[in-house]
Design a protein around this motif. Structure first.
Motif: not given
Ligand code: UDP
Length: 413
Positions: A101, A76, A97-99, A92-95, A72
């Motif tokens: 983190e 991103c 966040t993963l970036y 997406s905001p989830q991606l 992911g």
């Protein structure tokens, strides 16, 4: 024994090497770290492979670190890459966040190395957010953008700008890519290493091995594009150009040579599209090469009559430089860094469409003298402008500039 640095003197002359030594003196024993997201595949890895040992040899302690993340994360960062090149990518905001983190996790891993560095070069968006986890950093941090960021998709650039703005300086390959940022921006085009396996002269028997290996006819014309399977490289456009030129030059053969970079998740999909466009034409050779196939790529570029790089966006296009260094005329997309290298009618041709590329293929194949002249000019253009020694000189100058700037500021209090 000849040092690595001295081995370049045969190509560039001794003065160039002496100048590098002089420039390195004020930086002796300083610590430099480069950070990117892949050890193999793509232009950044290609450059660092030699820039790092050469800087070390000059007495500047230089390391190369690679960040990693899960699928992911690369999804991103590929979207960020595409968005910087103008695609309307919704991330997406989830991606995101993963970036963030992933950057945090890598920042922790690299802490001991980055804490003690005098200069940190962060390449492209993937590791850009590391800086957010070094609020009390000691060294100068430089964001090195290799992408054609001339017309970025605004929402994504706005997001990245907050982070990029924290750096002490940034580097772009062309003036047209520079962005409104509050820190100094440097323009440094990339380069090739003339002594690498990718570019070194090959013994004739090795150069000609590719004919057998890939079932090519040495007596027929060959056009080649070397590129990751990426839509911005327009491999399908190359097939269309070949198909149109072949109507007039029936003996034409095409090689598309690509591999996958570990940080590029879209490759497989583009490769499927390419295979579909190639259909069952036995004269189109779609090759998937391993990341260390440097000598094979070298030989393919040498076997070509003409090299294509029909990108629709291109940060620089090392493949263009590589081909020009082998005295090949390049037909390139009229975009980004290709424009810096392909001087229309002199070192190659700039095109906008497959039709334009087909026309230039036919023209050059029918004008062998012109083809040879353009190839010779292309080689000397690279010798003057795009070898690693020039690149290294500009990095040294940049480091010195930043160093003096901060000393000056301290003096001013
Ligand atoms: N390359 C390679 N194998 C491949 C495709 C590309 O070794 O299958 C190399 C190519 O020779 C060049 C670099 O990867 O040195 C690509 O750099 P470029 O600037 O052309 O494009 P990027 O991939 O960085 O967008």
């Amino acid at each position: 024994m000849t040092s690595l640095l001295e081995s370049y003197a045969a190509i560039t002359g001794n003065d160039v090497i002496d100048q590098l030594r002089q420039l390195a003196k004020p930086l002796l024993n300083m610590k430099v770290v480069h950070v990117n997201s892949t050890k193999v595949g793509g232009g950044v890895a290609e450059i660092l492979e030699k820039l790092v040992p050469l800087t070390n040899e000059l007495g500047i302690e230089t390391k190369w670190e690679v960040i990693s993340g899960e699928a992911g994360f690369y999804e991103c960062t590929k979207s960020m890459h595409n968005a910087l090149q103008g695609d309307k990518e919704h991330i997406s905001p989830q991606l995101l966040t993963l970036y963030e983190e992933t950057n945090l996790a890598n920042a922790e891993k690299l802490r001991s190395v980055l804490d003690e560095a005098d200069f940190v070069f962060i390449h492209d968006p993937q590791p850009a957010a590391l800086i957010n986890h070094y609020p009390n950093r000691r060294g100068k941090w430089i964001w090195r953008c290799h992408i054609d960021a001339s017309h970025p998709y605004r929402p994504v650039w706005k997001y990245l700008q907050k982070t990029v703005g924290c750096y002490d300086a940034s580097i772009f390959s062309l003036p047209a890519f520079a962005q409104p940022l509050q820190h100094p921006q440097y323009i440094i085009p990339p380069s090739i290493d003339p002594l690498s396996d990718k570019n070194i002269d090959l013994p004739p028997e090795e150069a000609s091995r590719v004919y057998n290996e890939f079932n090519l006819d040495p007596d027929r014309h060959l056009i080649v594009q070397v590129s990751r399977y990426d839509r911005f490289k327009d491999p399908v456009g190359v097939i269309r150009a070949y198909q149109q030129a072949k109507k007039f030059v029936p003996e034409l053969q095409l090689v598309l040579a690509g591999g996958t970079a570990t940080d590029d998740p879209e490759g497989a999909m583009v490769l499927r599209e390419v295979r579909e466009a190639a259909g069952d034409d036995p004269d189109i050779h779609v090759l998937l090469l391993p990341p260390d196939a440097h000598r094979t790529i070298n030989a393919l570029q040498r076997a070509a009559d003409i090299v294509l790089q029909k990108s629709t966006k291109e940060g620089f296009g090392l493949t263009v430089t590589e081909a020009m260094w082998k005295s090949k005329p390049v037909i390139g997309g009229d975009t980004g860094g290709i424009r810096l290298q392909v001087v229309n009618y002199h070192t190659g041709f700039l095109v906008h469409t497959p039709e334009g590329a087909a026309l230039r293929i036919r023209y050059l194949l029918h004008q062998q003298e012109m083809l040879t002249q353009i190839g010779a000019k292309a080689k000397s253009y690279v010798r003057e402008n795009f070898l690693i020694t020039r690149h290294l000189r500009e990095y040294l100058t940049l480091m010195m500039g930043l160093q003096y700037e901060s000393q000056y500021r301290i003096k001013l209090g």
